[in-house]
Scaffold this motif. Structure first.
Motif, PDB file in Angstrom:
ATOM      1  N   ASP A   1     -32.402  -5.544  46.161  1.00 47.43           N
ATOM      2  CA  ASP A   1     -32.972  -4.177  46.151  1.00 47.43           C
ATOM      3  C   ASP A   1     -32.071  -2.944  46.465  1.00 47.43           C
ATOM      4  O   ASP A   1     -32.612  -1.716  45.937  1.00 47.43           O
TER       5      ASP A   1
ATOM      6  N   SER B   1     -31.495  -2.272  42.467  1.00 43.29           N
ATOM      7  CA  SER B   1     -32.766  -1.942  41.762  1.00 43.29           C
ATOM      8  C   SER B   1     -32.861  -0.469  42.318  1.00 43.29           C
ATOM      9  O   SER B   1     -33.181   0.398  41.420  1.00 43.29           O
ATOM     10  N   SER B   2     -32.657  -0.132  43.511  1.00 42.93           N
ATOM     11  CA  SER B   2     -32.805   1.218  44.063  1.00 42.93           C
ATOM     12  C   SER B   2     -31.772   2.364  43.516  1.00 42.93           C
ATOM     13  O   SER B   2     -31.866   3.410  43.068  1.00 42.93           O
TER      14      SER B   2
ATOM     15  N   ASN C   1     -32.890   2.770  40.066  1.00 45.61           N
ATOM     16  CA  ASN C   1     -34.055   3.685  39.954  1.00 45.61           C
ATOM     17  C   ASN C   1     -33.493   5.227  40.119  1.00 45.61           C
ATOM     18  O   ASN C   1     -33.970   6.106  39.479  1.00 45.61           O
ATOM     19  N   THR C   2     -32.400   5.517  41.117  1.00 44.91           N
ATOM     20  CA  THR C   2     -31.882   6.728  41.113  1.00 44.91           C
ATOM     21  C   THR C   2     -31.253   7.183  39.843  1.00 44.91           C
ATOM     22  O   THR C   2     -31.267   8.309  39.491  1.00 44.91           O
TER      23      THR C   2
ATOM     24  N   GLY D   1     -42.226   4.821  46.494  1.00 49.55           N
ATOM     25  CA  GLY D   1     -41.354   3.817  45.865  1.00 49.55           C
ATOM     26  C   GLY D   1     -42.079   2.776  45.182  1.00 49.55           C
ATOM     27  O   GLY D   1     -41.278   2.201  44.051  1.00 49.55           O
TER      28      GLY D   1
ATOM     29  N   ALA E   1     -41.956  -1.085  43.505  1.00 48.93           N
ATOM     30  CA  ALA E   1     -40.548  -0.588  43.945  1.00 48.93           C
ATOM     31  C   ALA E   1     -39.738  -0.179  42.428  1.00 48.93           C
ATOM     32  O   ALA E   1     -38.704   0.094  42.627  1.00 48.93           O
TER      33      ALA E   1
ATOM     34  N   ARG F   1     -38.479   3.380  43.640  1.00 47.60           N
ATOM     35  CA  ARG F   1     -37.949   3.748  44.871  1.00 47.60           C
ATOM     36  C   ARG F   1     -36.380   3.931  44.843  1.00 47.60           C
ATOM     37  O   ARG F   1     -35.607   3.269  44.229  1.00 47.60           O
ATOM     38  N   PRO F   2     -36.161   5.190  45.166  1.00 44.79           N
ATOM     39  CA  PRO F   2     -34.575   5.676  44.955  1.00 44.79           C
ATOM     40  C   PRO F   2     -33.849   5.087  46.223  1.00 44.79           C
ATOM     41  O   PRO F   2     -34.430   4.454  46.853  1.00 44.79           O
ATOM     42  N   VAL F   3     -32.577   5.148  46.010  1.00 44.17           N
ATOM     43  CA  VAL F   3     -31.791   4.190  46.886  1.00 44.17           C
ATOM     44  C   VAL F   3     -31.735   4.973  48.139  1.00 44.17           C
ATOM     45  O   VAL F   3     -31.867   4.570  49.439  1.00 44.17           O
TER      46      VAL F   3
ATOM     47  N   GLU G   1     -34.482   6.414  49.776  1.00 43.98           N
ATOM     48  CA  GLU G   1     -35.635   5.667  50.584  1.00 43.98           C
ATOM     49  C   GLU G   1     -35.458   4.080  50.795  1.00 43.98           C
ATOM     50  O   GLU G   1     -36.003   4.093  51.878  1.00 43.98           O
ATOM     51  N   TYR G   2     -34.706   3.407  50.025  1.00 44.46           N
ATOM     52  CA  TYR G   2     -34.512   2.192  50.706  1.00 44.46           C
ATOM     53  C   TYR G   2     -33.487   2.484  52.016  1.00 44.46           C
ATOM     54  O   TYR G   2     -33.802   1.567  52.879  1.00 44.46           O
TER      55      TYR G   2
END
Lengths: 316, 453
Positions: A91, A94-95, A98-99, A264, A268, A271-273, A275-276
């Motif tokens: 996660d 992946s985040s 995404n960012t 997110g 997901a 979902r940016p980092v 938010e994680y």
């Protein structure tokens, strides 16, 4: 500085003060005098700076080596466990991805569109204030208002975006529900919302360009495109560097609009980092682990900034 | 938001001599001075910290219609000589509420009473974030275990100790347009939604409703929502009779075949033709209110909004389509957040307050919630509430989130379960893949160190 000058050696008596010995004496005593009251003026800022920035940064770093929990007072030192977990946590990756995607697809249009808008307005379009207002107004809206408006625009059944596509005879798009589309939808919202700030920076830079260049170029018979490529854009280089750097940093920090708009999702994919980090730290109570992920991201931001700085410096 | 409710002043003794006497004047003067002193903190600029220390501090997450009903209930218990001084703090509902509650309890200076979803208990009681209730004391105020439905009461405990007193049961149910349902032939002789009994029956009901409305059949808003698909899945999955358990340390115990069967059915139900598959929460609400569907799957808490729409509104527990009846539910419960040095007198008052509040459940039921306090359900006034009484049975087949520290209302767990389910409903992934991802997500959560114990 002048307060320490002996009678008769004021600023007007420059040459006398320029002697090396004098300068050292004035410089030293000047500093000791001005630093007293100067410090008093900066102390409030320093206090706030240390209390709300330096201390949290140091404390956060310490927390990233503990199993600190939001709901417990006991914490234990766990060494690099959190970092090891973060490196193995899909996660996190992946985040971060995404960012990065958001930063890439939002920064470029946010710089280019802002430049285009500033050039349009500066080109002497009639009703300038209307354009300035229209381009800058969205920036004044709070994030909650912006996301509320766009939630309805993107609404799958009733939303304006899909209604519009319908009138063109096109299939509806899952603006926020299609994993391949959602991040683009958020980037579009972000561009609409924040491009006004970059636009303003560019406009200010354009207005400070000396008109003499253009007059000379016009005399030499340079056309509008020529003037744009050979005068305006090179002159805007420093502004572009500033805008691009600020924009990349701002895009890396994306959180609010995504958190409100999609939480997110879908799956997901947006979902940016940050938010994680929020999810793990504040909803999941694992502050230690959240701090470790934050610090990994912090390191990454610093690396990106340094690379950017290096790139632009080389160009300069 | 911060509201203050004062107990009403004692009424003068009957037969007290009228007219000013020296003694009366003196007594009134002292009372007035006392009142002035007591009223000091009431002035506009008083901070909550400066407020009267004797007032009972309560936290909840009810806004809008629910918030006003809560006000009414607090007002009701504040009246009379036995009334309470209550300082009510309303916090925003969502993950942040539970963050604040946990932090205040970890700090040891929490409010005297707070509202908590029963599904969150497993994240709070084991770590010492809640203090237990004294059941003997509650019984003194006329409230005991026998007053609550066993399905809900069983979730109020940790290690045999009771940590929560349920106020309501709020299930995920269906609302329907009585006219459309009648036209579709879905009502029984008493005008209520007839039992369905099989997956195909619900699929057919969707088609019949779509025909009756001339638009869509069953509406369900789940896009970008972090709980809706989980609520629906959990209800249907529990109906298969399979268990979904999250033992500490993992792995999760999930009957994959049953889960796939359920997700596959959800995909068939929301096929995008008879029933749209891409609605978000507000879209589904707006669609149903606008007559674009015959039935909507929602929490009962939407009753006041839907009632205002003027639709001939029917409501029923979530339809049973698999082997046994089950309805996904949660429960707003009173808890005693942990205090390091609780004052015994205040604790006593807190117990009395909780007992008095659950007895006010009839007011609470007007918003659609099913009272957890059974004596209220037995009252004729409750039976007269329509359509509330038609889904009152839902409390008996209540299924809550599997108990674990990370599960429950507004949790990461619900969010992470919803993501693959949403993908499956939108047709982006298969039922098998969605279930495999759910198992993986649950396993990842279980392998995390527990931050509350």
């Amino acid at each position: 500085m002048t307060t320490t000058a002996p009678p008769g050696t004021d600023a007007a008596a420059g040459p006398a003060a320029d002697r090396p010995g004098d300068r050292r004496r004035f410089g030293l005593s000047g500093r000791s005098i001005t630093q007293g009251p100067g410090l008093v003026f900066v102390v409030p800022f320093l206090l706030v700076f240390v209390l709300f920035l330096v201390w949290p940064i140091v404390h956060g770093l310490w927390m990233s080596f503990t199993d600190s929990s939001l709901a417990l007072r006991d914490t234990a030192f766990v060494g690099f466990d959190n970092y090891a977990e973060a490196f193995g946590d899909p996660d996190v990756w992946s985040s971060l991805g995404n960012t990065a995607v958001f930063t890439a697809i939002s920064s470029v249009p946010l710089v280019l569109i802002a430049l285009a808008m500033a050039l349009l307005v500066h080109s002497g379009l009639a009703g300038q204030w209307v354009w300035r207002l229209a381009f800058f107004a969205p920036y004044l809206l709070p994030v909650t208002v912006v996301t509320l408006i766009w939630t309805w625009l993107y609404q799958p059944e009733l939303g304006l975006a899909n209604q519009f596509l319908g009138t063109l005879g096109m299939e509806p798009v899952g603006w926020l529900s299609d994993e391949a589309v959602a991040m683009w939808s958020i980037a579009a919202l972000t561009v609409w919302w924040t491009v006004g700030f970059n636009f303003l920076l560019y406009l200010a830079a354009l207005q400070s360009l000396p008109s003499t260049y253009y007059e000379a170029a016009a005399l030499d018979g340079a056309g509008a495109w020529r003037r744009l490529w050979s005068i305006t854009l090179p002159q805007l280089r420093r502004t572009t560097v500033l805008v691009a750097m600020l924009q990349v940093l701002a895009s890396l920090k994306v959180f609010d609009q995504i958190y409100i708009l999609t939480k997110g999702g879908p799956n997901a994919s947006t979902r940016p980092v940050l938010e994680y980090v929020y999810d793990v730290g504040f909803t999941g109570y694992r502050l230690g682990y959240a701090s470790a992920v934050s610090y990994l991201f912090f390191a990454l931001v610093i690396v990106v900034s340094l690379v950017q700085l290096r790139l632009f410096r080389q160009e300069d | 938001m911060f509201t203050r409710f004062s107990a009403s002043p004692p009424t003068p003794a009957p037969g007290a001599a009228p007219g000013p006497t020296r003694r009366r004047l003196l007594r009134h003067g002292t009372a007035a001075a006392g009142a002035l002193l007591a009223a000091g903190p009431l002035s506009g600029c008083a901070s909550p910290a400066a407020a009267d220390a004797s007032a009972l501090r309560v936290w909840d997450l009810f806004q809008g219609g629910d918030g006003m009903l809560m006000d009414d209930m607090i007002k009701a218990v504040s009246e009379g000589p036995q009334g309470f001084e209550v300082e009510r703090t309303i916090l925003d509902w969502g993950p942040s509420y539970y963050t604040k509650l946990a932090m205040s309890a970890a700090g040891g200076r929490a409010s005297d009473v707070a509202i908590m979803h029963l599904s969150r208990l497993a994240g709070y009681a084991p770590g010492g974030l809640l203090d237990p209730f004294d059941l003997d004391l509650l019984a003194e105020f006329g409230v005991s275990q026998k007053d609550f439905a066993p399905a809900v009461w069983s979730r109020t405990q940790h290690d045999g100790t009771v940590y929560a007193i349920p106020l309501d049961v709020h299930p995920f149910i269906v609302f329907y347009d009585e006219e459309a349902a009648g036209k579709a032939g879905l009502l029984d002789s008493s005008g209520e939604l007839a039992p369905l009994g099989s997956p195909d029956a619900l699929l057919d009901a969707g088609k019949a409703l779509a025909e009756a409305t001339g638009q869509k059949g069953i509406l369900f808003g789940h896009v970008t929502d972090t709980a809706q698909t989980w609520r629906q899945f959990a209800a249907l999955y529990a109906q298969t009779g399979a268990a979904f358990t999250l033992p500490d340390g993992g792995p999760p115990k999930i009957d994959v075949d049953a889960a796939v069967r359920v997700v596959d059915f959800m995909q068939r139900l929301f096929d995008g033709r008879t029933n749209p598959n891409n609605l978000d929460y507000n879209g589904a609400m707006a669609g149903f209110i606008g007559g674009r569907g015959g039935m909507v799957m929602l929490g009962e808490w939407e009753l006041p909004t839907l009632k205002k729409s003027g639709i001939p509104l029917g409501a029923a527990p979530f339809p049973q389509v698999f082997d046994k009846p089950a309805v996904y539910t949660d429960s707003h419960s009173f808890v005693l957040p942990h205090q390091d040095n609780p004052d015994p007198a205040r604790r006593h008052q807190a117990h009395r307050y909780v007992a008095e509040m659950v007895k006010q459940s009839l007011t609470w039921a007007s918003a659609g919630h099913i009272p957890a306090y059974q004596p209220v359900i037995a009252e004729p006034e409750y039976a007269a509430l329509d359509p509330q009484s038609s889904y009152a049975d839902a409390g008996e087949v209540a299924v809550l989130d599997p108990p674990n520290w990370f599960a429950g209302a507004a949790s990461n767990f619900q969010n992470r379960m919803c993501q693959p389910l949403q993908s499956a409903l939108l047709g982006n992934t298969s039922a098998e893949k969605a279930v495999r991802q759910m198992v993986r997500e649950a396993d990842a959560l279980l392998r995390q160190p527990n931050p509350v114990a």
